[in-house]
Design a protein around this motif. Structure first.
Motif, PDB file in Angstrom:
ATOM      1  N   TYR A 255      83.261   9.264  99.075  1.00  0.00           N
ATOM      2  CA  TYR A 255      84.369   8.319  99.234  1.00  0.00           C
ATOM      3  C   TYR A 255      85.712   9.036  99.049  1.00  0.00           C
ATOM      4  CZ  TYR A 255      80.959   4.490  98.688  1.00  0.00           C
ATOM      5  OH  TYR A 255      79.901   3.618  98.836  1.00  0.00           O
ATOM      6  N   VAL A 259      89.065   9.661 101.601  1.00  0.00           N
ATOM      7  CA  VAL A 259      90.475   9.450 101.272  1.00  0.00           C
ATOM      8  C   VAL A 259      91.248  10.759 101.399  1.00  0.00           C
ATOM      9  CG1 VAL A 259      92.094   8.801  99.440  1.00  0.00           C
ATOM     10  CG2 VAL A 259      89.982   7.491  99.769  1.00  0.00           C
ATOM     11  N   TYR A 291      90.596   3.012 107.760  1.00  0.00           N
ATOM     12  CA  TYR A 291      89.493   2.560 106.924  1.00  0.00           C
ATOM     13  C   TYR A 291      89.434   1.044 106.770  1.00  0.00           C
ATOM     14  CZ  TYR A 291      88.823   7.472 105.813  1.00  0.00           C
ATOM     15  OH  TYR A 291      88.587   8.825 105.893  1.00  0.00           O
ATOM     16  N   LEU A 441      91.931   3.310  99.150  1.00  0.00           N
ATOM     17  CA  LEU A 441      91.213   2.517 100.142  1.00  0.00           C
ATOM     18  C   LEU A 441      91.768   1.095 100.223  1.00  0.00           C
ATOM     19  CD1 LEU A 441      87.535   3.665  99.465  1.00  0.00           C
ATOM     20  CD2 LEU A 441      88.953   4.223 101.445  1.00  0.00           C
TER      21      LEU A 441
END
Length: 493
Positions: A255, A259, A291, A441
């Motif tokens: 994750y 980013v 995203y 996010l």
């Protein structure tokens, strides 16, 4: 923070010098800009300046003769000739020049970026067949930005052949292809977008400075603070040795890399667009909160948008697009995404990355066509269904990022296997890392006009207040950023 500081400082030195020296002498702007861009590019290696200059010369010559052939084959020119054979010959010449130009560009890209990959793979294949001999490995250093300026050059000559852009003057074309803000890492700016601005360059004293500085500061923050923090705190360590970390840390690192690469690449793009604005030029947008996409097709409408449009217009559509049946459409999607993966790098990992995207794009299209053909109703309510589609899309993208980031196929498989680790917690999943990753996010879902509101508020300040905001922002970025920030990720492509 040495490397981004150098790039940022070099950008501003060039902007200041060019605007200051050419204000009383506007005719000097293009020669000075070309010189400054060449010096900027040559800072990495003067050897590759000659490659850039050769690319400029080759593509301008090809464009010149293709444009001449196009003029000869136009209806007005054909009417002046007694024989239609002249028009036919000029059409052949135009197509020949375009094909020769594309071949030359692909040849340059192939030698400097793909030859070693091809040589090693062919040698391994020959060895497996019991055939002695190996192809020579050149071991060239990859020229910075070669993929970007080669694609820009190809778009120019192809658009000339299609009659969509006029031939540019030699100096204009040289400035266009070497223009320093986007030379080394994009965005991919087409001649149709740049040529009119070069022909009618606005007065640099009347540029949208508030918007430009907002983009530059935003880009610096994303690169120096967000991207570099996540790289040093979790991404680099976990990808280097996933077996030493728990499955939770591995998932979080994936994750975090999603980013990181977004903050890194979009950060550079923001800086490039902002610097171009200070010179009076507006580049196309390259990212739009990717995203928050609810399908992979939607993702590619938001991620590296200039590359997506390039692949669509110069590869997907010429292959036939979706006009020749479903089987050919799926084939075209796979070809485009596999070549798009190979554009990023000459390893099988990038091919697999593109293949994952190609397969999922084809599956999405198949399911969409099936629903349209059968009239099937959605299985889930709209809100829940959109959330599920977002979750699936995001995790497909993250799965593909594992192959994109890993050094080899075996390293990628080790990374995926480490997701099942239930021990070996190494302490990298700190509250701050979790907050930065998921906060970044969540920021993708901010209202689309938030930046415009901040920009308008900044523009409404007096010049003293604006200077104070910029100065304090730079100090804050420098303080928050870690020591030794790495080069921008997309410099390697």
């Amino acid at each position: 923070m040495l490397f981004p500081t150098f790039v940022f400082g070099a950008f501003f030195v060039i902007v200041f010098v060019v605007n200051w020296l050419t204000r009383p002498h506007p005719a000097l702007w293009k020669p000075l800009m070309l010189t400054a861009s060449i010096v900027f590019y040559g800072w990495w290696s003067w050897r590759f300046v000659f490659l850039l200059l050769a690319t400029i010369v080759i593509n301008w010559v090809v464009g010149h003769f293709a444009a001449a052939a196009l003029r000869e084959s136009s209806p007005a020119a054909a009417a002046l000739r007694a024989s239609e054979q002249g028009a036919t010959n000029s059409d052949h010449r135009r197509r020949w020049w375009i094909r020769a130009g594309v071949a030359a560009n692909l040849g340059i890209l192939g030698v400097f970026k793909y030859w070693d990959f091809f040589a090693v793979e062919m040698s391994n294949l020959l060895d497996s067949l019991g055939i002695s001999g190996a192809l020579p490995v050149l071991e060239y250093t990859l020229p910075v930005g070669i993929s970007f300026y080669t694609f820009q050059a190809m778009s120019y000559i192809i658009d000339i052949g299609r009659g969509r852009v006029r031939e540019m003057a030699p100096l204009d074309f040289a400035v266009y292809l070497s223009f320093f803000p986007q030379l080394v890492a994009g965005p991919i700016v087409r001649a149709a977008e740049m040529a009119p601005q070069l022909a009618a360059r606005p007065d640099p004293r009347y540029v949208p400075a508030a918007e430009a500085f907002g983009l530059i500061l935003n880009g610096l923050f994303k690169k120096v603070v967000i991207s570099s923090f996540l790289a040093s705190e979790i991404v680099d360590g976990v990808f280097a040795d996933p077996s030493a970390h728990s499955g939770l840390e591995v998932v979080l690192a994936v994750y975090a890399y999603a980013v990181q690469i977004y903050a890194d690449f979009s950060g550079y793009t923001d800086i490039a667009i902002g610097v171009a604005l200070l010179l009076g030029f507006r580049f196309p947008q390259n990212f739009d909160n990717p995203y928050r996409a609810v399908s992979l097709q939607d993702f590619w409408r938001r991620w590296h948008m200039t590359l997506s449009r390039w692949l669509r217009d110069y590869l997907y559509v010429p292959l036939g697009g979706n006009r020749r049946g479903r089987a050919n459409t799926y084939r075209n999607l796979m070809i485009v995404m596999l070549l798009g993966g190979l554009w990023h790098g000459s390893t099988w990992n990038f091919v697999i990355w593109g293949g994952i995207h190609g397969v999922v794009l084809a599956v999405e299209r198949l399911l969409r066509e099936h629903r349209e053909r059968t009239g099937m109703s959605p299985l889930l309510p709209s809100g829940i269904g959109e959330t599920v589609r977002w979750l699936v899309t995001f995790h497909v993208v993250c799965l593909a990022w594992v192959f994109f980031r890993s050094e080899s196929l075996s390293a990628a498989m080790e990374m995926l296997g480490a997701v099942a680790n239930f021990g070996n917690y190494a302490g990298t999943a700190t509250p701050l890392v979790i907050a930065v990753t998921f906060g970044a996010l969540a920021f993708q879902f901010m209202p689309s006009d938030w930046f415009e509101q901040l920009r308008d508020g900044f523009a409404s300040l007096g010049w003293v207040s604006q200077g104070a905001v910029v100065g304090l922002s730079l100090v804050a970025i420098d303080v928050l950023g870690p020591t030794g920030v790495a080069p921008f990720i997309y410099f390697q492509f």
